[in-house]
Design a protein around this motif. Structure first.
Motif, short mmCIF file in Angstrom:
data_model
loop_
_atom_site.label_atom_id
_atom_site.label_comp_id
_atom_site.label_asym_id
_atom_site.label_seq_id
_atom_site.Cartn_x
_atom_site.Cartn_y
_atom_site.Cartn_z
N THR A 81 0.81 -1.21 0.00
CA THR A 81 0.00 0.00 0.00
C THR A 81 0.84 1.27 0.00
OG1 THR A 81 -1.72 -1.17 1.22
CG2 THR A 81 -1.85 1.22 1.19
N ASN A 82 1.95 1.28 0.76
CA ASN A 82 2.74 2.51 0.85
C ASN A 82 3.68 2.71 -0.34
OD1 ASN A 82 4.90 0.74 1.30
ND2 ASN A 82 4.97 1.15 3.50
N ARG A 83 3.77 1.71 -1.22
CA ARG A 83 4.56 1.82 -2.46
C ARG A 83 6.02 2.17 -2.19
NH1 ARG A 83 -0.94 1.41 -2.98
NH2 ARG A 83 -1.61 1.38 -5.16
N SER A 84 6.52 1.90 -1.00
CA SER A 84 7.87 2.36 -0.66
C SER A 84 8.97 1.44 -1.15
CB SER A 84 7.98 2.52 0.86
OG SER A 84 7.82 1.27 1.52
N VAL A 85 8.65 0.18 -1.44
CA VAL A 85 9.72 -0.77 -1.77
C VAL A 85 9.94 -0.93 -3.26
CG1 VAL A 85 9.36 -2.02 0.37
CG2 VAL A 85 8.16 -2.77 -1.67
N GLY A 86 9.04 -0.43 -4.10
CA GLY A 86 9.24 -0.47 -5.55
C GLY A 86 9.01 -1.83 -6.19
N TRP A 87 8.40 -2.77 -5.48
CA TRP A 87 8.20 -4.12 -5.99
C TRP A 87 6.71 -4.43 -6.12
CZ3 TRP A 87 11.88 -7.95 -7.17
CH2 TRP A 87 13.21 -7.65 -6.83
N GLY A 88 6.39 -5.20 -7.15
CA GLY A 88 5.11 -5.88 -7.24
C GLY A 88 5.36 -7.36 -7.08
N ARG A 89 4.32 -8.09 -6.66
CA ARG A 89 4.44 -9.54 -6.47
C ARG A 89 3.41 -10.25 -7.34
NH1 ARG A 89 5.44 -7.11 -1.55
NH2 ARG A 89 7.26 -7.88 -0.37
N GLN A 90 3.89 -10.95 -8.36
CA GLN A 90 3.01 -11.75 -9.18
C GLN A 90 2.58 -12.98 -8.39
OE1 GLN A 90 1.67 -11.71 -12.61
NE2 GLN A 90 0.55 -13.30 -11.51
N ALA A 91 1.29 -13.10 -8.15
CA ALA A 91 0.77 -14.22 -7.36
C ALA A 91 0.22 -15.30 -8.29
CB ALA A 91 -0.27 -13.71 -6.37
N ASP A 92 -0.80 -16.03 -7.81
CA ASP A 92 -1.31 -17.18 -8.53
C ASP A 92 -1.73 -16.83 -9.96
OD1 ASP A 92 -1.02 -18.61 -6.19
OD2 ASP A 92 -3.09 -18.28 -5.55
N THR A 93 -1.44 -17.74 -10.85
CA THR A 93 -2.00 -17.73 -12.21
C THR A 93 -2.50 -19.14 -12.49
OG1 THR A 93 -0.46 -16.02 -12.99
CG2 THR A 93 -1.57 -17.36 -14.66
N THR A 94 -3.73 -19.26 -12.94
CA THR A 94 -4.26 -20.58 -13.25
C THR A 94 -5.29 -20.50 -14.37
OG1 THR A 94 -5.26 -22.58 -12.31
CG2 THR A 94 -6.12 -20.48 -11.53
N VAL A 95 -5.35 -21.55 -15.15
CA VAL A 95 -6.40 -21.73 -16.15
C VAL A 95 -7.00 -23.11 -15.91
CG1 VAL A 95 -6.94 -21.95 -18.61
CG2 VAL A 95 -5.24 -20.26 -17.84
N LEU A 96 -8.32 -23.18 -15.79
CA LEU A 96 -8.98 -24.46 -15.53
C LEU A 96 -8.77 -25.41 -16.71
CD1 LEU A 96 -12.31 -23.22 -13.91
CD2 LEU A 96 -10.18 -23.92 -12.79
#
Length: 324
Positions: free
Chosen positions: A246-261
């Motif tokens: 939320t504070n955007r202080s670290v400069g990173w995004g985290r790609q989480a789950d990706t799925t296709v049924l």
């Protein structure tokens, strides 16, 4: 030295000391740093469908070691997940980690659990301890990083596939009530990901997803979600999500789950979902510099998608399994 339980009522000074100890213990590990808000929240609030126990070892007012273990209540009643588990560097080789592991075993047995899972980089003190204490490698995982400052955005836009018969829906923030049933359906696809031997398939429903989504904001997070739907009937086919602090202080995004049924695979929906979400993330989060993602090294399909998008290998981790 005293043992202090970590829970919702833990005083602020204990949590501050625990965060300092955690940061020091993990200083040599690259990647996005854990924020104080997030670590404090997750140690005080069990994840949806689980019970949490945490303990800190305090010597003369200073936190020197700590661990937390999650007892999943819905599925896999034989399992407990260990995170975090650490000792300050200047207090290692004093037997504190062994003392904590004995405590983990004791608490797990008291709850009827027969297996402990945790993770650590393939090199370093964590894995050395795992080897020495009888843990077995269950899954090898790789972390990859996409440097948004160097990405070829024209190339990424050209990579976007066309999936006849499907559309992508984009949303921002925790899912609203209208999406919970669809998210529960989509999460079943994650059961196909590589996992430790002896782990049963997880189950999902709208109530569980509602509780999970409710943890995002107070845990210091924000998220961007993409869902693929079949046009003919609107059924959900695939899902992906990126988190950012939320504070955007670290400069990173985290790609989480990706799925296709399973019934919707073969249309390149995984790549389509990830690209659509990434392009929107870039537009909405101009301060973000990098995105990190995790995959089992055996998940060749998802690894190929990430590499096509420009993700580069950062390091490898072991998921460890211990029978107790």
């Amino acid at each position: 030295m005293r043992i202090h339980p970590i829970d919702f009522d833990s005083p602020a000074e204990l949590m501050a000391g625990l965060y300092d100890a955690y940061t020091e213990a993990h200083a040599e590990i690259p990647g996005p740093p854990e924020t104080k808000q997030h670590l404090t929240y997750v140690l005080r609030n069990p994840e949806a469908g689980a019970r949490l126990e945490g303990y800190a070892w305090v010597d003369e007012g200073r936190v020197v070691a700590a661990y937390a273990q999650s007892f999943i209540q819905r599925d896999n009643p034989h399992l407990t997940w260990l995170y975090p588990f650490f000792v300050r560097p200047d207090r290692r080789r004093e037997g504190l980690a062994t003392l904590m592991l004995d405590h983990v075993r004791q608490r797990a047995r008291a709850d009827g659990r027969t297996m402990v899972l945790t993770e650590a980089p393939v090199t370093g003190s964590g894995s050395a301890f795992g080897h020495a204490r009888g843990f077995k490698v269950a899954v090898v995982e790789a972390r990859r990083v996409l440097d948004l400052r160097k990405s070829d955005w024209d190339k990424l836009e050209r990579l976007m596939p066309e999936a006849d018969g499907y559309r992508i829906e984009l949303s921002e923030g925790p899912a609203g009530p209208e999406l919970l049933e669809d998210l529960a359906t989509l999460m079943y696809g994650m059961n196909d990901a590589p996992h430790a031997e002896g782990i049963e398939a997880s189950t999902f429903d709208a109530d569980l997803l509602r509780e999970r989504e409710a943890h995002i904001v107070p845990g210091g997070g924000h998220c961007y979600t993409a869902i693929a739907r079949r046009i003919s009937d609107g059924v959900p086919a695939g899902y992906t999500r990126i988190y950012v602090d939320t504070n955007r202080s670290v400069g990173w995004g985290r790609q989480a789950d990706t799925t296709v049924l399973r019934e919707h695979r073969g249309h390149r929906l995984g790549l389509m979902l990830k690209l659509a979400n990434l392009l929107r993330f870039r537009d909405r989060e101009p301060a973000a510099e990098r995105i990190i993602t995790w995959n089992a090294t055996s998940n060749a399909h998802m690894v190929a998608i990430n590499e096509a998008m420009g993700f580069e290998l950062l390091d490898e981790w072991n998921e460890w399994q211990l029978a107790i």
